[in-house]
Design a protein around this motif. Structure first.
Motif, PDB file in Angstrom:
ATOM      1  N   PHE A  95       0.806  -1.217   0.000  1.00 49.66           N
ATOM      2  CA  PHE A  95       0.000   0.000   0.000  1.00 49.66           C
ATOM      3  C   PHE A  95       0.839   1.268   0.000  1.00 49.66           C
ATOM      4  O   PHE A  95       0.356   2.346   0.302  1.00 49.66           O
ATOM      5  CB  PHE A  95      -0.947  -0.009   1.205  1.00 49.66           C
ATOM      6  N   GLY A  96       2.129   1.138  -0.350  1.00 52.59           N
ATOM      7  CA  GLY A  96       2.980   2.311  -0.493  1.00 52.59           C
ATOM      8  C   GLY A  96       3.329   2.991   0.821  1.00 52.59           C
ATOM      9  O   GLY A  96       3.659   4.169   0.840  1.00 52.59           O
ATOM     10  N   MET A  97       3.275   2.247   1.928  1.00 54.40           N
ATOM     11  CA  MET A  97       3.585   2.825   3.239  1.00 54.40           C
ATOM     12  C   MET A  97       5.062   2.569   3.563  1.00 54.40           C
ATOM     13  O   MET A  97       5.398   1.886   4.533  1.00 54.40           O
ATOM     14  CB  MET A  97       2.662   2.239   4.303  1.00 54.40           C
ATOM     15  N   ASN A 205     -12.798  -3.480  -0.959  1.00 56.09           N
ATOM     16  CA  ASN A 205     -12.170  -2.192  -0.681  1.00 56.09           C
ATOM     17  C   ASN A 205     -10.650  -2.281  -0.714  1.00 56.09           C
ATOM     18  O   ASN A 205      -9.974  -1.285  -1.011  1.00 56.09           O
ATOM     19  CB  ASN A 205     -12.650  -1.637   0.658  1.00 56.09           C
ATOM     20  N   VAL A 206     -10.098  -3.454  -0.423  1.00 59.89           N
ATOM     21  CA  VAL A 206      -8.658  -3.672  -0.593  1.00 59.89           C
ATOM     22  C   VAL A 206      -8.299  -3.557  -2.076  1.00 59.89           C
ATOM     23  O   VAL A 206      -7.305  -2.919  -2.449  1.00 59.89           O
ATOM     24  CB  VAL A 206      -8.226  -5.040  -0.035  1.00 59.89           C
ATOM     25  N   ILE A 207      -9.135  -4.152  -2.925  1.00 58.66           N
ATOM     26  CA  ILE A 207      -8.924  -4.039  -4.375  1.00 58.66           C
ATOM     27  C   ILE A 207      -8.967  -2.578  -4.798  1.00 58.66           C
ATOM     28  O   ILE A 207      -8.122  -2.108  -5.571  1.00 58.66           O
ATOM     29  CB  ILE A 207      -9.979  -4.861  -5.146  1.00 58.66           C
ATOM     30  N   TYR A 208      -9.939  -1.836  -4.276  1.00 57.31           N
ATOM     31  CA  TYR A 208     -10.036  -0.413  -4.607  1.00 57.31           C
ATOM     32  C   TYR A 208      -8.766   0.334  -4.182  1.00 57.31           C
ATOM     33  O   TYR A 208      -8.245   1.184  -4.932  1.00 57.31           O
ATOM     34  CB  TYR A 208     -11.248   0.215  -3.907  1.00 57.31           C
ATOM     35  N   SER A 209      -8.245   0.044  -2.986  1.00 56.43           N
ATOM     36  CA  SER A 209      -7.050   0.729  -2.481  1.00 56.43           C
ATOM     37  C   SER A 209      -5.842   0.462  -3.367  1.00 56.43           C
ATOM     38  O   SER A 209      -5.071   1.382  -3.690  1.00 56.43           O
ATOM     39  CB  SER A 209      -6.745   0.272  -1.049  1.00 56.43           C
ATOM     40  N   LEU A 210      -5.676  -0.793  -3.776  1.00 55.42           N
ATOM     41  CA  LEU A 210      -4.555  -1.148  -4.650  1.00 55.42           C
ATOM     42  C   LEU A 210      -4.711  -0.492  -6.020  1.00 55.42           C
ATOM     43  O   LEU A 210      -3.727  -0.058  -6.623  1.00 55.42           O
ATOM     44  CB  LEU A 210      -4.452  -2.664  -4.786  1.00 55.42           C
ATOM     45  N   THR A 211      -5.928  -0.427  -6.506  1.00 61.08           N
ATOM     46  CA  THR A 211      -6.195   0.190  -7.806  1.00 61.08           C
ATOM     47  C   THR A 211      -5.881   1.683  -7.774  1.00 61.08           C
ATOM     48  O   THR A 211      -5.278   2.229  -8.710  1.00 61.08           O
ATOM     49  CB  THR A 211      -7.663  -0.029  -8.224  1.00 61.08           C
ATOM     50  N   LEU A 233      -6.442  -0.272 -16.153  1.00 59.46           N
ATOM     51  CA  LEU A 233      -6.887  -0.675 -14.821  1.00 59.46           C
ATOM     52  C   LEU A 233      -8.245  -1.377 -14.851  1.00 59.46           C
ATOM     53  O   LEU A 233      -8.858  -1.587 -13.803  1.00 59.46           O
ATOM     54  CB  LEU A 233      -6.949   0.549 -13.909  1.00 59.46           C
ATOM     55  N   GLY A 234      -8.694  -1.739 -16.045  1.00 57.97           N
ATOM     56  CA  GLY A 234      -9.901  -2.546 -16.146  1.00 57.97           C
ATOM     57  C   GLY A 234     -11.200  -1.783 -16.221  1.00 57.97           C
ATOM     58  O   GLY A 234     -12.280  -2.360 -16.064  1.00 57.97           O
ATOM     59  N   PHE A 235     -11.136  -0.473 -16.476  1.00 50.02           N
ATOM     60  CA  PHE A 235     -12.355   0.335 -16.604  1.00 50.02           C
ATOM     61  C   PHE A 235     -12.706   0.472 -18.087  1.00 50.02           C
ATOM     62  O   PHE A 235     -11.912   0.996 -18.867  1.00 50.02           O
ATOM     63  CB  PHE A 235     -12.147   1.728 -16.004  1.00 50.02           C
ATOM     64  N   ASN A 236     -13.873   0.037 -18.465  1.00 45.20           N
ATOM     65  CA  ASN A 236     -14.307   0.162 -19.859  1.00 45.20           C
ATOM     66  C   ASN A 236     -14.723   1.594 -20.200  1.00 45.20           C
ATOM     67  O   ASN A 236     -14.716   1.993 -21.363  1.00 45.20           O
ATOM     68  CB  ASN A 236     -15.468  -0.786 -20.145  1.00 45.20           C
ATOM     69  N   ASP A 237     -15.082   2.340 -19.164  1.00 46.93           N
ATOM     70  CA  ASP A 237     -15.560   3.708 -19.349  1.00 46.93           C
ATOM     71  C   ASP A 237     -14.624   4.676 -18.618  1.00 46.93           C
ATOM     72  O   ASP A 237     -14.577   4.692 -17.383  1.00 46.93           O
ATOM     73  CB  ASP A 237     -16.985   3.826 -18.788  1.00 46.93           C
ATOM     74  N   PRO A 238     -13.848   5.485 -19.352  1.00 45.42           N
ATOM     75  CA  PRO A 238     -12.930   6.441 -18.713  1.00 45.42           C
ATOM     76  C   PRO A 238     -13.646   7.419 -17.778  1.00 45.42           C
ATOM     77  O   PRO A 238     -13.072   7.851 -16.781  1.00 45.42           O
ATOM     78  CB  PRO A 238     -12.306   7.179 -19.899  1.00 45.42           C
ATOM     79  N   PHE A 239     -14.891   7.756 -18.103  1.00 50.38           N
ATOM     80  CA  PHE A 239     -15.657   8.662 -17.255  1.00 50.38           C
ATOM     81  C   PHE A 239     -15.906   8.019 -15.889  1.00 50.38           C
ATOM     82  O   PHE A 239     -15.813   8.668 -14.847  1.00 50.38           O
ATOM     83  CB  PHE A 239     -16.994   9.022 -17.921  1.00 50.38           C
ATOM     84  N   TYR A 240     -16.207   6.714 -15.901  1.00 51.80           N
ATOM     85  CA  TYR A 240     -16.421   5.997 -14.646  1.00 51.80           C
ATOM     86  C   TYR A 240     -15.125   5.938 -13.833  1.00 51.80           C
ATOM     87  O   TYR A 240     -15.127   6.083 -12.610  1.00 51.80           O
ATOM     88  CB  TYR A 240     -16.932   4.578 -14.920  1.00 51.80           C
ATOM     89  N   PHE A 241     -13.993   5.754 -14.527  1.00 50.89           N
ATOM     90  CA  PHE A 241     -12.705   5.752 -13.835  1.00 50.89           C
ATOM     91  C   PHE A 241     -12.460   7.102 -13.173  1.00 50.89           C
ATOM     92  O   PHE A 241     -12.007   7.178 -12.025  1.00 50.89           O
ATOM     93  CB  PHE A 241     -11.567   5.451 -14.815  1.00 50.89           C
ATOM     94  N   SER A 242     -12.748   8.187 -13.892  1.00 51.61           N
ATOM     95  CA  SER A 242     -12.543   9.526 -13.330  1.00 51.61           C
ATOM     96  C   SER A 242     -13.398   9.731 -12.080  1.00 51.61           C
ATOM     97  O   SER A 242     -12.928  10.286 -11.075  1.00 51.61           O
ATOM     98  CB  SER A 242     -12.885  10.595 -14.370  1.00 51.61           C
ATOM     99  N   ASN A 243     -14.642   9.262 -12.113  1.00 48.87           N
ATOM    100  CA  ASN A 243     -15.518   9.380 -10.949  1.00 48.87           C
ATOM    101  C   ASN A 243     -15.014   8.509  -9.788  1.00 48.87           C
ATOM    102  O   ASN A 243     -15.054   8.916  -8.616  1.00 48.87           O
ATOM    103  CB  ASN A 243     -16.941   8.973 -11.313  1.00 48.87           C
ATOM    104  N   PHE A 244     -14.524   7.305 -10.117  1.00 46.20           N
ATOM    105  CA  PHE A 244     -13.972   6.393  -9.121  1.00 46.20           C
ATOM    106  C   PHE A 244     -12.768   7.049  -8.425  1.00 46.20           C
ATOM    107  O   PHE A 244     -12.657   7.052  -7.195  1.00 46.20           O
ATOM    108  CB  PHE A 244     -13.559   5.085  -9.806  1.00 46.20           C
ATOM    109  N   PHE A 245     -11.876   7.622  -9.216  1.00 48.06           N
ATOM    110  CA  PHE A 245     -10.680   8.261  -8.670  1.00 48.06           C
ATOM    111  C   PHE A 245     -11.060   9.460  -7.796  1.00 48.06           C
ATOM    112  O   PHE A 245     -10.526   9.641  -6.693  1.00 48.06           O
ATOM    113  CB  PHE A 245      -9.770   8.707  -9.821  1.00 48.06           C
ATOM    114  N   LYS A 246     -11.989  10.258  -8.284  1.00 44.68           N
ATOM    115  CA  LYS A 246     -12.405  11.453  -7.544  1.00 44.68           C
ATOM    116  C   LYS A 246     -13.075  11.075  -6.226  1.00 44.68           C
ATOM    117  O   LYS A 246     -12.877  11.745  -5.200  1.00 44.68           O
ATOM    118  CB  LYS A 246     -13.357  12.284  -8.400  1.00 44.68           C
ATOM    119  N   LYS A 247     -13.824   9.999  -6.235  1.00 45.02           N
ATOM    120  CA  LYS A 247     -14.510   9.542  -5.020  1.00 45.02           C
ATOM    121  C   LYS A 247     -13.500   9.182  -3.933  1.00 45.02           C
ATOM    122  O   LYS A 247     -13.690   9.489  -2.756  1.00 45.02           O
ATOM    123  CB  LYS A 247     -15.395   8.333  -5.345  1.00 45.02           C
TER     124      LYS A 247
END
Length: 258
Positions: A95-97, A205-211, A233-247
């Motif tokens: 986790f980059g610690m 949520n561990v998967i989300y953290s690594l992603t 990173l496995g996102f078919n929709d770049p817009f969804y990735f942007s929302n995921f990252f922002k969240k």
């Protein structure tokens, strides 16, 4: 599989690099400045820092003597106990610690690295077995030093660590937790159990953290567009990735120097 590199009174790497090896930097004399992902660490005498496979790092400068030990997961992890040792007390953390560790028995540490270098150079009979044992001694010494320095003992189990490795090796497939459970001969419930035990998070949520960690590295250091990173990173929709990252980061993904 395993390699020793030495640096003395010089500049280091010309730019951040990513290698699929586990790296340990040891400062015996002087000091060294090292960039790891997005953080800069300054090693002083008798200090070490560990870098997990896949992290970006750059040796910025060395004033004194610095030794780097690099080895692959395949070289070291022959059994579940090996897997647990390499990540014991947060060593080579996924986790980059990253953290600087002051080693208690510096002479022993330096001598062991010298023995490893000699074995690699001369390649005597069964030298890979001997070097494996010597790396074990180094990791045990680091763990003992961390405990002596006041850190709490943290011992993950092999299943959790195999889960983390599997996620990192399959970002582009965007597998659900159930698929990782099948890959590891386990169950979704068991992966959730070990994830909550070690991180207080669900397996998803561990998967989300690594992603997110991987997304940050790609945004900083790879010459890719946000769209290309999303697909990687496995996102078919770049817009969804942007929302995921922002969240998760409270800001939109942005390429470095864009």
């Amino acid at each position: 599989m395993i390699e020793i590199k030495k640096y003395s009174n010089q500049t280091g790497h010309s730019e951040p690099r990513r290698i699929i090896k586990y790296t340990l930097f040891w400062c015996n004399e002087g000091h060294a400045e090292i960039l790891i992902d997005e953080n800069i660490f300054v090693l002083k005498p008798h200090q070490a820092v560990t870098i997990t496979s896949g992290q970006f790092h750059q040796l910025i400068s060395v004033e004194g003597d610095l030794t780097a030990l690099e080895f692959t997961l395949d070289f070291f992890c022959k059994s579940d106990s090996d897997i647990e040792l390499i990540f014991h007390n947060g060593l080579f953390c996924h986790f980059g610690m990253n953290e600087i560790i002051t080693v208690q028995h510096a002479d022993f540490f330096t001598e062991t690295l010298t023995l490893i270098e000699k074995e690699i150079k001369e390649k005597p009979y069964q030298y890979l077995i001997s070097t494996h044992s010597l790396v074990e001694l180094l990791l045990v010494e680091i763990n003992r030093s961390k405990i002596a320095n006041g850190d709490e003992i943290w011992k993950p189990d092999a299943l959790f660590l195999k889960f983390l490795e599997s996620v990192r090796n399959h970002f582009s497939e965007n597998y659900p937790v159930s698929h990782f459970a099948d890959m590891l001969g386990s169950t979704e419930a068991k992966l959730n159990e070990v994830s909550k035990l070690h991180t207080n998070k669900t397996a998803q949520n561990v998967i989300y953290s690594l992603t997110i960690s991987e997304a940050k590295r790609l945004l900083l250091y790879e010459k890719l567009t946000v769209k290309e990173i999303a697909y990687q990173l496995g996102f078919n929709d770049p817009f969804y990735f942007s929302n995921f990252f922002k969240k998760h980061m409270s800001l939109s993904p942005k390429i470095k120097n864009q």
